[in-house]
Scaffold this active site. Structure first.
Site, PDB file in Angstrom:
ATOM      1  N   LYS A 153     -35.823  48.028  -1.783  1.00 16.33           N
ATOM      2  CA  LYS A 153     -36.989  48.684  -2.394  1.00 16.33           C
ATOM      3  C   LYS A 153     -38.250  47.829  -2.226  1.00 16.33           C
ATOM      4  O   LYS A 153     -39.304  48.339  -1.837  1.00 16.33           O
ATOM      5  CB  LYS A 153     -36.699  48.889  -3.888  1.00 16.33           C
ATOM      6  CG  LYS A 153     -37.909  49.136  -4.746  1.00 16.33           C
ATOM      7  CD  LYS A 153     -37.551  49.246  -6.199  1.00 16.33           C
ATOM      8  CE  LYS A 153     -37.698  47.988  -7.008  1.00 16.33           C
ATOM      9  NZ  LYS A 153     -39.073  47.552  -7.270  1.00 16.33           N
ATOM     10  N   ASN A 154     -38.128  46.526  -2.503  1.00 16.59           N
ATOM     11  CA  ASN A 154     -39.324  45.675  -2.472  1.00 16.59           C
ATOM     12  C   ASN A 154     -39.842  45.433  -1.055  1.00 16.59           C
ATOM     13  O   ASN A 154     -40.989  45.044  -0.877  1.00 16.59           O
ATOM     14  CB  ASN A 154     -39.056  44.341  -3.173  1.00 16.59           C
ATOM     15  CG  ASN A 154     -39.048  44.499  -4.691  1.00 16.59           C
ATOM     16  OD1 ASN A 154     -39.320  45.586  -5.205  1.00 16.59           O
ATOM     17  ND2 ASN A 154     -38.730  43.435  -5.394  1.00 16.59           N
TER      18      ASN A 154
ATOM     19  N   CYS B 228     -46.786  44.544 -18.248  1.00 12.90           N
ATOM     20  CA  CYS B 228     -45.487  45.208 -18.182  1.00 12.90           C
ATOM     21  C   CYS B 228     -44.485  44.345 -18.919  1.00 12.90           C
ATOM     22  O   CYS B 228     -44.841  43.293 -19.437  1.00 12.90           O
ATOM     23  CB  CYS B 228     -45.075  45.462 -16.739  1.00 12.90           C
ATOM     24  SG  CYS B 228     -44.608  43.978 -15.887  1.00 12.90           S
TER      25      CYS B 228
ATOM     26  N   ARG C 109     -49.022  39.819 -15.604  1.00 15.34           N
ATOM     27  CA  ARG C 109     -49.098  40.128 -14.175  1.00 15.34           C
ATOM     28  C   ARG C 109     -50.495  40.504 -13.670  1.00 15.34           C
ATOM     29  O   ARG C 109     -50.787  41.675 -13.391  1.00 15.34           O
ATOM     30  CB  ARG C 109     -48.084  41.215 -13.817  1.00 15.34           C
ATOM     31  CG  ARG C 109     -46.671  40.783 -14.129  1.00 15.34           C
ATOM     32  CD  ARG C 109     -45.651  41.798 -13.754  1.00 15.34           C
ATOM     33  NE  ARG C 109     -45.333  41.787 -12.336  1.00 15.34           N
ATOM     34  CZ  ARG C 109     -44.411  42.556 -11.792  1.00 15.34           C
ATOM     35  NH1 ARG C 109     -43.731  43.385 -12.552  1.00 15.34           N
ATOM     36  NH2 ARG C 109     -44.160  42.513 -10.506  1.00 15.34           N
TER      37      ARG C 109
ATOM     38  N   ASP D  97     -35.822  37.631  -9.693  1.00 13.27           N
ATOM     39  CA  ASP D  97     -35.199  38.960  -9.828  1.00 13.27           C
ATOM     40  C   ASP D  97     -33.680  38.893  -9.997  1.00 13.27           C
ATOM     41  O   ASP D  97     -33.041  39.921 -10.212  1.00 13.27           O
ATOM     42  CB  ASP D  97     -35.559  39.834  -8.619  1.00 13.27           C
ATOM     43  CG  ASP D  97     -36.983  40.379  -8.726  1.00 13.27           C
ATOM     44  OD1 ASP D  97     -37.613  40.202  -9.780  1.00 13.27           O
ATOM     45  OD2 ASP D  97     -37.463  40.983  -7.739  1.00 13.27           O
TER      46      ASP D  97
ATOM     47  N   ARG E 298     -35.052  52.934 -11.147  1.00 16.80           N
ATOM     48  CA  ARG E 298     -36.199  52.547 -10.318  1.00 16.80           C
ATOM     49  C   ARG E 298     -35.748  51.744  -9.112  1.00 16.80           C
ATOM     50  O   ARG E 298     -36.399  51.781  -8.072  1.00 16.80           O
ATOM     51  CB  ARG E 298     -37.158  51.667 -11.144  1.00 16.80           C
ATOM     52  CG  ARG E 298     -37.973  52.403 -12.174  1.00 16.80           C
ATOM     53  CD  ARG E 298     -38.940  51.453 -12.837  1.00 16.80           C
ATOM     54  NE  ARG E 298     -39.505  50.559 -11.836  1.00 16.80           N
ATOM     55  CZ  ARG E 298     -39.828  49.283 -12.044  1.00 16.80           C
ATOM     56  NH1 ARG E 298     -39.672  48.741 -13.222  1.00 16.80           N
ATOM     57  NH2 ARG E 298     -40.327  48.557 -11.077  1.00 16.80           N
TER      58      ARG E 298
HETATM   59  C1  UD1 Z   1     -42.864  40.912  -6.559  1.00 15.46           C
HETATM   60  C2  UD1 Z   1     -41.650  41.794  -6.752  1.00 15.46           C
HETATM   61  C3  UD1 Z   1     -40.942  41.420  -8.043  1.00 15.46           C
HETATM   62  C4  UD1 Z   1     -40.634  39.939  -8.070  1.00 15.46           C
HETATM   63  C5  UD1 Z   1     -41.877  39.113  -7.773  1.00 15.46           C
HETATM   64  C6  UD1 Z   1     -41.597  37.620  -7.647  1.00 15.46           C
HETATM   65  C7  UD1 Z   1     -42.215  43.891  -5.689  1.00 15.46           C
HETATM   66  C8  UD1 Z   1     -42.588  45.308  -5.839  1.00 15.46           C
HETATM   67  N1  UD1 Z   1     -42.082  43.188  -6.804  1.00 15.46           N
HETATM   68  O1  UD1 Z   1     -43.762  41.177  -7.629  1.00 15.46           O
HETATM   69  O2  UD1 Z   1     -39.738  42.184  -8.128  1.00 15.46           O
HETATM   70  O3  UD1 Z   1     -40.130  39.586  -9.340  1.00 15.46           O
HETATM   71  O4  UD1 Z   1     -42.481  39.537  -6.546  1.00 15.46           O
HETATM   72  O5  UD1 Z   1     -40.667  37.388  -6.646  1.00 15.46           O
HETATM   73  O6  UD1 Z   1     -41.975  43.403  -4.606  1.00 15.46           O
HETATM   74  N2  UD1 Z   1     -49.936  36.339  -9.911  1.00 15.46           N
HETATM   75  C9  UD1 Z   1     -51.220  36.003 -10.262  1.00 15.46           C
HETATM   76  N3  UD1 Z   1     -52.242  36.727  -9.714  1.00 15.46           N
HETATM   77  C10 UD1 Z   1     -52.021  37.742  -8.822  1.00 15.46           C
HETATM   78  C11 UD1 Z   1     -50.712  38.069  -8.470  1.00 15.46           C
HETATM   79  C12 UD1 Z   1     -49.671  37.346  -9.031  1.00 15.46           C
HETATM   80  O7  UD1 Z   1     -51.443  35.091 -11.054  1.00 15.46           O
HETATM   81  O8  UD1 Z   1     -52.999  38.359  -8.347  1.00 15.46           O
HETATM   82  C13 UD1 Z   1     -48.815  35.581 -10.493  1.00 15.46           C
HETATM   83  C14 UD1 Z   1     -47.823  36.453 -11.296  1.00 15.46           C
HETATM   84  O9  UD1 Z   1     -48.271  36.634 -12.614  1.00 15.46           O
HETATM   85  C15 UD1 Z   1     -46.559  35.624 -11.211  1.00 15.46           C
HETATM   86  C16 UD1 Z   1     -46.654  34.991  -9.815  1.00 15.46           C
HETATM   87  O10 UD1 Z   1     -48.019  35.084  -9.434  1.00 15.46           O
HETATM   88  O11 UD1 Z   1     -46.600  34.583 -12.166  1.00 15.46           O
HETATM   89  C17 UD1 Z   1     -45.805  35.673  -8.764  1.00 15.46           C
HETATM   90  O12 UD1 Z   1     -46.028  37.075  -8.818  1.00 15.46           O
HETATM   91  P1  UD1 Z   1     -45.953  37.955  -7.498  1.00 15.46           P
HETATM   92  O13 UD1 Z   1     -45.205  37.194  -6.450  1.00 15.46           O
HETATM   93  O14 UD1 Z   1     -47.318  38.429  -7.166  1.00 15.46           O
HETATM   94  O15 UD1 Z   1     -45.089  39.185  -7.988  1.00 15.46           O
HETATM   95  P2  UD1 Z   1     -45.260  40.690  -7.549  1.00 15.46           P
HETATM   96  O16 UD1 Z   1     -45.729  40.760  -6.141  1.00 15.46           O
HETATM   97  O17 UD1 Z   1     -46.015  41.426  -8.596  1.00 15.46           O
END
Ligand code: UD1
Length: 417
Positions: free
Chosen positions: A22-23, A116, A121, A304, A396
């Protein structure tokens, strides 16, 4: 709302097949917007998040067809460059449309994602990358509006590793003029699969599997047909099911090289794992040994799989510590697992798990996708009956999980609400 009723304590045996990731698929679905025409994705599971992303793309004007694990996306007639609140509030990954819309049409409007169950996030890093490539970002009335007349390659140095921001930065940069360097990029397999997909479309991206990506902008991308990679988190969840239920099972259609950190930790916990090219067989030890983990970006232990591994540790012979560094508040499953007689305390970003002799079935509530998977695993191991409500979370991200687990001997039933 549907529920699962699980009668625990059954031995599992046999082979369980993993579905597409999915991701990996969600960003690739939005990447198809970068080319005019029909792209075809194979090995796509029928999941709520995939249906939701298909809905987002249809709102934008794409034609999307799903049939027999194949998704066709025709982006020839896109004319509405917005992901509205109703959709983004249901699925944060809707933010992935932003880079491709900006790159192809010069504008994108996406509802600001809220918090969430696993934390606040933010999306600041997504926006930082787009600004550095020349976009102008405005935030008002709960929406992010990004515009640009021409995107230009630049150096993007992420202060922290983000999977989503890396994907959006890549999709924004592939058709920008000149060269983009992305430093401190995420190198999760889902990012590598996005890079491979984009390169197949005609992009010029180097450095996959590393944290330094070099993108030379191209003027045009073509639609393509591609197979989606298997879901490493689903595979890992099933391996942990074998370890927890004391059962020898094989997990097939997976990529063992994506699961190195989990495999090592399962071995430390006393299991024997036999690795083939696209399958893993797990044979549990006599007892579950306590193992500490720290979640970190790939290739280290994935957040995850934290909830599922924590569930395994509830039955370990001793105490273990699990430190969550990606989403420090991601411990909603702890209170539910304690309802099943687990003994877990949370201090800051660390869970301290004192292994117990048995879990006991009870009524519990799923709070997010991976937490629901953890509760299913706990239910399989617990004595007696466990009822899990709010399982829409698990739909999901896990395709027909109750059918897959029943086929290898679990007693799990879906009760439609
Ligand atoms: C993706 C995955 C999720 C997984 C996560 C970490 C998808 C749809 N989701 O989520 O299942 O748990 O990677 O492997 O693929 N952050 C910031 N600013 C930003 C973006 C992120 O501070 O603009 C922080 C987040 O709060 C978190 C860290 O960076 O602490 C990592 O998050 P991120 O890798 O971005 O997770 P997602 O891409 O949302």
């Amino acid at each position: 709302m549907d529920k699962f009723i699980i009668t625990g304590g059954k031995k599992l045996s046999g082979t369980i097949n993993v579905s597409g990731s999915k991701n990996a698929i969600l960003p690739i679905m939005t990447a198809t917007l970068l080319a005019k025409g029909k792209s075809v994705l194979h090995n796509v599971p029928f999941l709520n998040d995939i249906k939701m992303m298909a809905h987002v793309l249809r709102v934008i004007g794409a034609r999307v067809n799903y049939n027999d694990n194949t998704l066709e996306i025709d982006s020839s007639h896109c004319s509405f460059f917005e992901a509205p609140y109703e959709l983004v509030s249901k699925m944060r990954a809707s933010i992935y449309v932003m880079g491709p819309l900006l790159a192809r049409f010069g504008e994108a409007k996406v509802s600001f994602p809220g918090g969430c169950a696993i934390g606040t996030r933010p999306v600041d890093l997504h926006l930082m990358a787009m600004e550095q490539l020349g976009a102008k970002i405005d935030i008002s009335h709960g929406y992010i509006l990004a515009k640009c007349s021409k995107l230009k390659g630049n150096k993007i140095n992420f202060p922290k590793v983000s999977v989503g921001a890396t994907a959006n930065a890549i999709m924004t940069a592939v058709t920008a003029q000149g060269k983009t360097d992305i430093l401190h990029a995420a190198c999760e397999p889902e990012i590598t699969s996005l890079i491979e997909f984009l390169n197949k479309m005609g992009a010029k991206i180097e450095g996959e599997n590393t944290d330094h990506l070099i993108i030379n902008g191209v003027t045009r991308l073509e639609p393509v047909t591609a197979d989606m990679i298997p879901d490493r988190i689903e595979a890992g969840t099933f391996l942990i099911a074998g370890a927890l239920s004391g059962s020898e099972i094989s997990v097939s259609h997976c990529k063992p090289e994506h699961l190195t950190a989990l495999i090592q930790k399962l071995r430390e916990s006393g299991c024997t794992l036999n690795i083939e090219k696209d399958s893993i067989t797990i044979r549990p030890g006599k007892e579950i040994l306590p193992v500490d983990i720290i979640t970190e970006p790939y290739p280290k232990f994935p957040t995850d799989l934290q909830a599922q591994f924590l569930t395994l540790m509830t039955l370990a012979k001793g105490q273990s510590h699990i430190r969550e560094t990606i989403f420090p508040d991601r411990f909603m499953h702890v209170a539910e697992l304690n309802r099943l007689d687990a003994d877990i305390k949370v201090e800051g970003n660390t869970a301290i798990i004192s292994g117990v002799d048995k879990l006991s079935g009870a009524q519990v509530m799923a709070t997010d996708l991976r937490a629901s998977a953890a509760l299913v695993l706990a239910g399989l191991a617990a004595q007696g009956k466990t009822t899990i409500s709010r399982i829409y979370h698990i739909d999901r991200g896990y395709e027909r999980i109750e059918q897959k687990l029943s086929a290898i001997g679990a007693d799990i039933q879906r009760i439609q609400g």
